[in-house]
Scaffold this motif. Structure first.
Motif, PDB file in Angstrom:
ATOM      1  N   PRO A 191       0.798  -1.227   0.000  1.00 23.42           N
ATOM      2  CA  PRO A 191       0.000   0.000   0.000  1.00 23.42           C
ATOM      3  C   PRO A 191       0.835   1.285   0.000  1.00 23.42           C
ATOM      4  CG  PRO A 191      -0.393  -1.266   2.031  1.00 23.42           C
ATOM      5  CD  PRO A 191       0.477  -2.090   1.153  1.00 23.42           C
ATOM      6  N   ARG A 192       1.965   1.304   0.717  1.00 26.43           N
ATOM      7  CA  ARG A 192       2.798   2.523   0.745  1.00 26.43           C
ATOM      8  C   ARG A 192       3.487   2.764  -0.590  1.00 26.43           C
ATOM      9  NH1 ARG A 192      -0.437   2.739   3.402  1.00 26.43           N
ATOM     10  NH2 ARG A 192      -0.519   2.368   5.626  1.00 26.43           N
ATOM     11  N   ALA A 193       3.855   1.706  -1.301  1.00 28.42           N
ATOM     12  CA  ALA A 193       4.441   1.877  -2.643  1.00 28.42           C
ATOM     13  C   ALA A 193       3.403   2.497  -3.573  1.00 28.42           C
ATOM     14  CB  ALA A 193       4.938   0.549  -3.192  1.00 28.42           C
ATOM     15  N   GLY A 194       2.160   2.035  -3.482  1.00 27.93           N
ATOM     16  CA  GLY A 194       1.097   2.619  -4.302  1.00 27.93           C
ATOM     17  C   GLY A 194       0.848   4.071  -3.947  1.00 27.93           C
ATOM     18  N   GLU A 195       0.836   4.361  -2.651  1.00 30.91           N
ATOM     19  CA  GLU A 195       0.565   5.710  -2.163  1.00 30.91           C
ATOM     20  C   GLU A 195       1.678   6.697  -2.533  1.00 30.91           C
ATOM     21  OE1 GLU A 195       0.278   7.808   2.248  1.00 30.91           O
ATOM     22  OE2 GLU A 195      -0.153   5.669   2.062  1.00 30.91           O
ATOM     23  N   HIS A 196       2.930   6.326  -2.280  1.00 31.26           N
ATOM     24  CA  HIS A 196       4.037   7.275  -2.444  1.00 31.26           C
ATOM     25  C   HIS A 196       4.739   7.194  -3.792  1.00 31.26           C
ATOM     26  CE1 HIS A 196       3.715   8.513   1.715  1.00 31.26           C
ATOM     27  NE2 HIS A 196       3.774   7.251   2.101  1.00 31.26           N
ATOM     28  N   LEU A 197       4.780   5.997  -4.391  1.00 31.59           N
ATOM     29  CA  LEU A 197       5.540   5.829  -5.639  1.00 31.59           C
ATOM     30  C   LEU A 197       4.657   5.532  -6.840  1.00 31.59           C
ATOM     31  CD1 LEU A 197       8.402   3.591  -4.169  1.00 31.59           C
ATOM     32  CD2 LEU A 197       8.413   6.085  -4.486  1.00 31.59           C
ATOM     33  N   LYS A 198       3.364   5.351  -6.597  1.00 29.95           N
ATOM     34  CA  LYS A 198       2.411   5.005  -7.662  1.00 29.95           C
ATOM     35  C   LYS A 198       2.885   3.768  -8.418  1.00 29.95           C
ATOM     36  CE  LYS A 198       0.237   8.824  -6.679  1.00 29.95           C
ATOM     37  NZ  LYS A 198       0.038   8.820  -5.248  1.00 29.95           N
ATOM     38  N   ALA A 199       3.399   2.790  -7.659  1.00 30.37           N
ATOM     39  CA  ALA A 199       3.954   1.576  -8.247  1.00 30.37           C
ATOM     40  C   ALA A 199       3.696   0.401  -7.312  1.00 30.37           C
ATOM     41  CB  ALA A 199       5.453   1.742  -8.469  1.00 30.37           C
ATOM     42  N   ALA A 200       3.886  -0.804  -7.833  1.00 31.99           N
ATOM     43  CA  ALA A 200       3.755  -2.019  -7.034  1.00 31.99           C
ATOM     44  C   ALA A 200       5.122  -2.682  -6.931  1.00 31.99           C
ATOM     45  CB  ALA A 200       2.761  -2.981  -7.688  1.00 31.99           C
ATOM     46  N   PRO A 201       5.491  -3.130  -5.728  1.00 29.12           N
ATOM     47  CA  PRO A 201       6.776  -3.815  -5.600  1.00 29.12           C
ATOM     48  C   PRO A 201       6.753  -5.153  -6.333  1.00 29.12           C
ATOM     49  CG  PRO A 201       5.565  -3.932  -3.540  1.00 29.12           C
ATOM     50  CD  PRO A 201       4.780  -3.060  -4.459  1.00 29.12           C
ATOM     51  N   LYS A 202       7.824  -5.443  -7.032  1.00 24.74           N
ATOM     52  CA  LYS A 202       7.962  -6.712  -7.750  1.00 24.74           C
ATOM     53  C   LYS A 202       9.043  -7.590  -7.144  1.00 24.74           C
ATOM     54  CE  LYS A 202       4.735  -6.479 -10.570  1.00 24.74           C
ATOM     55  NZ  LYS A 202       3.628  -7.326 -10.142  1.00 24.74           N
ATOM     56  N   LYS A 203      10.016  -6.960  -6.458  1.00 26.95           N
ATOM     57  CA  LYS A 203      11.125  -7.730  -5.910  1.00 26.95           C
ATOM     58  C   LYS A 203      11.662  -7.045  -4.667  1.00 26.95           C
ATOM     59  CE  LYS A 203      14.021  -9.507  -8.890  1.00 26.95           C
ATOM     60  NZ  LYS A 203      15.126  -9.677  -9.869  1.00 26.95           N
ATOM     61  N   ILE A 204      11.965  -7.850  -3.644  1.00 31.83           N
ATOM     62  CA  ILE A 204      12.664  -7.375  -2.450  1.00 31.83           C
ATOM     63  C   ILE A 204      14.078  -7.917  -2.538  1.00 31.83           C
ATOM     64  CG2 ILE A 204      12.815  -7.440   0.054  1.00 31.83           C
ATOM     65  CD1 ILE A 204       9.845  -7.784   0.174  1.00 31.83           C
ATOM     66  N   LEU A 205      15.052  -7.020  -2.422  1.00 32.94           N
ATOM     67  CA  LEU A 205      16.449  -7.405  -2.491  1.00 32.94           C
ATOM     68  C   LEU A 205      16.964  -7.629  -1.069  1.00 32.94           C
ATOM     69  CD1 LEU A 205      17.382  -4.693  -5.121  1.00 32.94           C
ATOM     70  CD2 LEU A 205      16.756  -7.079  -5.546  1.00 32.94           C
ATOM     71  N   ILE A 206      17.353  -8.861  -0.786  1.00 35.34           N
ATOM     72  CA  ILE A 206      17.792  -9.258   0.551  1.00 35.34           C
ATOM     73  C   ILE A 206      19.320  -9.309   0.588  1.00 35.34           C
ATOM     74  CG2 ILE A 206      17.722 -11.095   2.303  1.00 35.34           C
ATOM     75  CD1 ILE A 206      14.978  -9.810   1.873  1.00 35.34           C
ATOM     76  N   GLY A 207      19.898  -8.707   1.624  1.00 30.08           N
ATOM     77  CA  GLY A 207      21.339  -8.771   1.809  1.00 30.08           C
ATOM     78  C   GLY A 207      21.723 -10.001   2.611  1.00 30.08           C
ATOM     79  N   THR A 208      21.126 -10.161   3.785  1.00 34.51           N
ATOM     80  CA  THR A 208      21.416 -11.299   4.654  1.00 34.51           C
ATOM     81  C   THR A 208      20.106 -11.844   5.195  1.00 34.51           C
ATOM     82  OG1 THR A 208      23.471 -10.238   5.365  1.00 34.51           O
ATOM     83  CG2 THR A 208      22.684 -12.063   6.713  1.00 34.51           C
ATOM     84  N   SER A 209      19.972 -13.164   5.150  1.00 36.08           N
ATOM     85  CA  SER A 209      18.876 -13.815   5.876  1.00 36.08           C
ATOM     86  C   SER A 209      19.560 -14.688   6.928  1.00 36.08           C
ATOM     87  CB  SER A 209      17.950 -14.580   4.926  1.00 36.08           C
ATOM     88  OG  SER A 209      18.655 -15.535   4.158  1.00 36.08           O
ATOM     89  N   TYR A 210      19.494 -16.029   6.791  1.00 36.39           N
ATOM     90  CA  TYR A 210      20.185 -16.871   7.772  1.00 36.39           C
ATOM     91  C   TYR A 210      21.694 -16.744   7.612  1.00 36.39           C
ATOM     92  CZ  TYR A 210      22.363 -20.799  10.053  1.00 36.39           C
ATOM     93  OH  TYR A 210      23.196 -21.563  10.836  1.00 36.39           O
ATOM     94  N   GLN A 211      22.369 -16.503   8.724  1.00 37.14           N
ATOM     95  CA  GLN A 211      23.826 -16.509   8.764  1.00 37.14           C
ATOM     96  C   GLN A 211      24.244 -16.763  10.210  1.00 37.14           C
ATOM     97  OE1 GLN A 211      26.166 -12.789   8.209  1.00 37.14           O
ATOM     98  NE2 GLN A 211      27.110 -13.900   6.493  1.00 37.14           N
ATOM     99  N   CYS A 212      25.074 -17.778  10.420  1.00 35.98           N
ATOM    100  CA  CYS A 212      25.521 -18.112  11.774  1.00 35.98           C
ATOM    101  C   CYS A 212      26.599 -17.122  12.185  1.00 35.98           C
ATOM    102  CB  CYS A 212      26.045 -19.549  11.823  1.00 35.98           C
ATOM    103  SG  CYS A 212      26.409 -20.094  13.495  1.00 35.98           S
ATOM    104  N   ARG A 213      26.193 -16.099  12.968  1.00 35.68           N
ATOM    105  CA  ARG A 213      27.152 -15.076  13.396  1.00 35.68           C
ATOM    106  C   ARG A 213      26.640 -14.348  14.633  1.00 35.68           C
ATOM    107  NH1 ARG A 213      25.419  -9.906  12.044  1.00 35.68           N
ATOM    108  NH2 ARG A 213      24.117  -9.675  10.208  1.00 35.68           N
ATOM    109  N   ASP A 214      27.570 -13.652  15.295  1.00 35.08           N
ATOM    110  CA  ASP A 214      27.226 -12.815  16.445  1.00 35.08           C
ATOM    111  C   ASP A 214      26.655 -11.490  15.961  1.00 35.08           C
ATOM    112  OD1 ASP A 214      28.247 -14.691  18.214  1.00 35.08           O
ATOM    113  OD2 ASP A 214      30.218 -13.739  18.308  1.00 35.08           O
ATOM    114  N   GLN A 215      26.030 -10.755  16.892  1.00 30.81           N
ATOM    115  CA  GLN A 215      25.670  -9.368  16.611  1.00 30.81           C
ATOM    116  C   GLN A 215      26.967  -8.606  16.365  1.00 30.81           C
ATOM    117  OE1 GLN A 215      23.633  -8.227  20.231  1.00 30.81           O
ATOM    118  NE2 GLN A 215      21.643  -8.551  19.281  1.00 30.81           N
ATOM    119  N   ARG A 216      26.869  -7.461  15.738  1.00 34.50           N
ATOM    120  CA  ARG A 216      28.073  -6.668  15.467  1.00 34.50           C
ATOM    121  C   ARG A 216      28.837  -6.334  16.750  1.00 34.50           C
ATOM    122  NH1 ARG A 216      27.881  -5.944  10.163  1.00 34.50           N
ATOM    123  NH2 ARG A 216      25.961  -5.391   9.136  1.00 34.50           N
TER     124      ARG A 216
END
Length: 193
Positions: free
Chosen positions: A84-109
């Protein structure tokens, strides 16, 4: 010491909850594959799914491994907030979400404890692609722009779904992505920055 049958009952209840979550992802229309449980040192995902797409035809790129309940939250955020916010602010529909990291065995920074990524309970969203608008990379957007309004809205409204929301302005580590996780804290405490 619990009675012998009590442990088996807990395992059965957990697997019923896991099965209910998988069934719910199917009903919601996610594109995913069920994966075997992950156990890597102290990192683990009890009910992992590899997600390639969300409802509303939104693709996940790259395909991302996460806890089933987290996938439900991500689908809810996209359906109730991002679309809904993409339609409201960008007059567009999201087609893809670009993910940097999902599962990764690591500590917090900070190194203080394991990251929620280590439990498949968090993702870093790097940006979006749309049907009628250019791509949007998460960063400090030009003040007053439709991109700034969209990014601000989806970041603020994510706090109703996720327990941790960090993005540009939170700290130096989150200036180029939205970190969204579901860390369980006492009293449903949330960190939204």
């Amino acid at each position: 010491m619990p009675p012998a049958g009590e442990d088996q009952q807990k395992v059965s209840e957990v697997s019923e909850a896991d099965k209910a979550c998988i069934d719910n992802l199917e009903k919601l229309g996610l594109r995913f594959e069920k994966r075997p449980p992950v156990q890597e040192n102290a990192c683990k995902i009890a009910n992992p799914v590899s997600v390639s797409g969300l409802p509303n035809g939104v693709e996940i790129s790259p395909v991302s491994l996460m806890e089933c309940r987290y996938a439900e939250g991500l689908a809810r955020w996209v359906g109730e907030v991002v679309v809904p916010r993409a339609g409201e602010h960008l007059k567009a529909a999201p087609k893809k979400i670009l993910i940097g990291t999902s599962y990764q065995c690591r500590d917090q920074r900070s190194g203080a404890k394991l990251s929620e990524h280590a439990f498949g309970n968090g993702v870093d969203v790097m940006g979006f692609e749309f049907d009628k608008s250019g791509p949007l990379t998460i960063k400090f957007q030009a003040e007053g722009s439709p991109e700034a309004a969209f990014q601000s809205a989806i970041q603020k409204e994510a706090c109703a779904i996720f327990s941790t929301v960090l993005g540009p302005g939170a700290d130096a580590d989150h200036g180029d992505h939205l970190h969204l996780d579901m860390r369980a804290r006492k009293g449903d405490y949330r960190i939204c920055q």
